[in-house]
Design a protein around this motif. Structure first.
Motif, mmCIF file in Angstrom:
data_model
loop_
_atom_site.group_PDB
_atom_site.id
_atom_site.type_symbol
_atom_site.label_atom_id
_atom_site.label_comp_id
_atom_site.label_asym_id
_atom_site.label_seq_id
_atom_site.Cartn_x
_atom_site.Cartn_y
_atom_site.Cartn_z
ATOM 1 N N ASN A 121 0.846 -1.193 0.000
ATOM 2 C CA ASN A 121 0.000 0.000 0.000
ATOM 3 C C ASN A 121 0.882 1.245 0.000
ATOM 4 O OD1 ASN A 121 -1.179 2.147 2.151
ATOM 5 N ND2 ASN A 121 -2.790 1.413 0.807
ATOM 6 N N GLY A 152 -4.761 8.975 3.684
ATOM 7 C CA GLY A 152 -4.198 7.644 3.861
ATOM 8 C C GLY A 152 -3.425 7.614 5.164
ATOM 9 N N GLU A 171 -6.512 2.668 7.179
ATOM 10 C CA GLU A 171 -7.468 3.437 6.370
ATOM 11 C C GLU A 171 -8.181 4.466 7.254
ATOM 12 O OE1 GLU A 171 -7.909 3.474 3.152
ATOM 13 O OE2 GLU A 171 -6.437 1.910 2.755
#
Length: 365
Positions: A121, A152, A171
């Motif tokens: 990510n 984020g 998240e």
């Protein structure tokens, strides 16, 4: 394997150049990064939007890596992707800007590049870079919050990224802070990123301008009356130039940021928050009101230590640097296993005793 050789492998591997890829909504950046976090060369191209086929994006990534590999001795590739990445760092489960749905990106690129590949990510990659080389260095309990189009986030604890059971931790932008509030593209209402992000800043500025508020006139003058031309960087530039309206807008975003940080402190109790992303370019215009709101909303305020709130140092290269550095661990294992195979093959062909061969066997598990 002898302890001396193990140490040699470790020290050599830490210096290996690796490639980091940062896949964004508008651009794909690739760079060769050394073991000190320095970018030796960087390339950039637009994200292909005319065709959102996974293969087209893979073609672009492959072309960038091979171009860099022509000039550098590359040993592994790290991909930082905006979206959900599985806990094994192999599949992109969902990417909002691309048509990746449960996409086996690691396997596809490993097959094409013939190099070790990890997928991470993008916020995790950025946090890792800041912990290793930037504003988070030396802090064992770090939370990073990236304010861009949305929000984020990532957690580094005890020298490890906390990815969660399914790989989707961090998240933060989709925590509900205003029940029934602004609609979020995620499908919920009142998400944190609807109040403290680049999109929130632009929305508020455009609403003021569209209402022909006198306080927004300096912003309108900057865009010749075209409300749609008001952007986050423009508001930040105006605030830095002293425009009271722009300063107030950033203060409001900062206050929402501080509220969210207080909630995260209650849940995670970090020693330091690092604030990155494009909106963080506003610096103290954003961070000063954020710190004030953080202290005001912190559970047990006045009776507990407060985490530092610092601006990220690595800017928009953090995701690229972090992805490359995370891939270096895979390169280290790859080199060790590869050397093991060579040694075993040599032992078989020359009749070297079995004990030498057995030293290498556990490394392949």
């Amino acid at each position: 394997m002898s302890s001396d050789y193990a140490e040699y492998v470790r020290r050599t591997a830490l210096r290996l150049p690796t490639v980091g890829i940062d896949i964004g909504g508008t651009k794909i950046a690739a760079g060769v990064v050394d073991g000190e976090g320095r970018i030796l060369e960087q390339l950039r191209t637009e994200t292909p939007h005319k065709s959102k086929s996974p293969k087209v994006v893979e073609d672009v990534i492959t072309e960038l890596v091979l171009s860099l590999a022509d000039r550098h001795d590359v040993h592994a590739v790290g991909i930082g992707a905006a979206g959900f990445v599985d806990a094994h760092r192999a599949r992109v489960l969902f990417a909002p800007h691309l048509s990746w749905r449960n996409e086996p990106l690691q396997a596809a690129l490993t097959d094409r590049l013939k190099l070790p590949v990890i997928v991470e990510n993008d916020a995790n990659a950025a946090a890792w870079a800041e912990w290793r080389f930037g504003a988070g260095a030396g802090e064992e309990h770090l939370v990073m919050v990236n304010l861009g189009t949305g929000i984020g986030g990532a957690i580094v604890r005890g020298g490890r990224l906390e990815r969660g059971r399914y790989g989707m931790a961090g998240e933060f932008g989709h925590m509900t802070v205003v029940p029934g509030g602004h609609r979020c593209p995620c499908g919920n209402r009142g998400c944190w990123e609807q109040y403290s992000s680049g999109n929130a800043l632009v929305r508020e500025a455009r609403e003021l301008a569209a209402a022909e508020s006198p306080v927004a006139q300096p912003l309108l003058d900057r865009v010749d009356g075209d409300v749609s031309a008001i952007t986050g960087p423009l508001v930040t530039e105006a605030a830095q130039a002293g425009d009271p309206c722009a300063v107030e807008l950033l203060q409001e975003i900062g206050q929402w940021l501080g509220l969210g940080l207080a909630n995260l402190a209650a849940a995670l109790d970090p020693g330091r928050f690092v604030i990155g992303g494009g909106v963080s370019a506003a610096g103290e215009l954003l961070l000063t009101p954020a710190r004030e709101a953080y202290r005001r909303n912190l559970t047990g305020r006045g009776f507990r230590p407060e985490a530092d709130v610092l601006e990220a140092r690595l800017g928009n290269t953090a995701g690229l640097i972090g992805a490359a550095d995370l891939a270096r661990g895979r390169a280290r294992r790859f080199r060790t296993v590869k050397r093991a195979r060579v040694e075993r093959a040599a032992a078989r062909s020359t009749g070297v005793g079995r004990r030498r061969t057995q030293w290498w066997t556990p490394l392949e598990r």
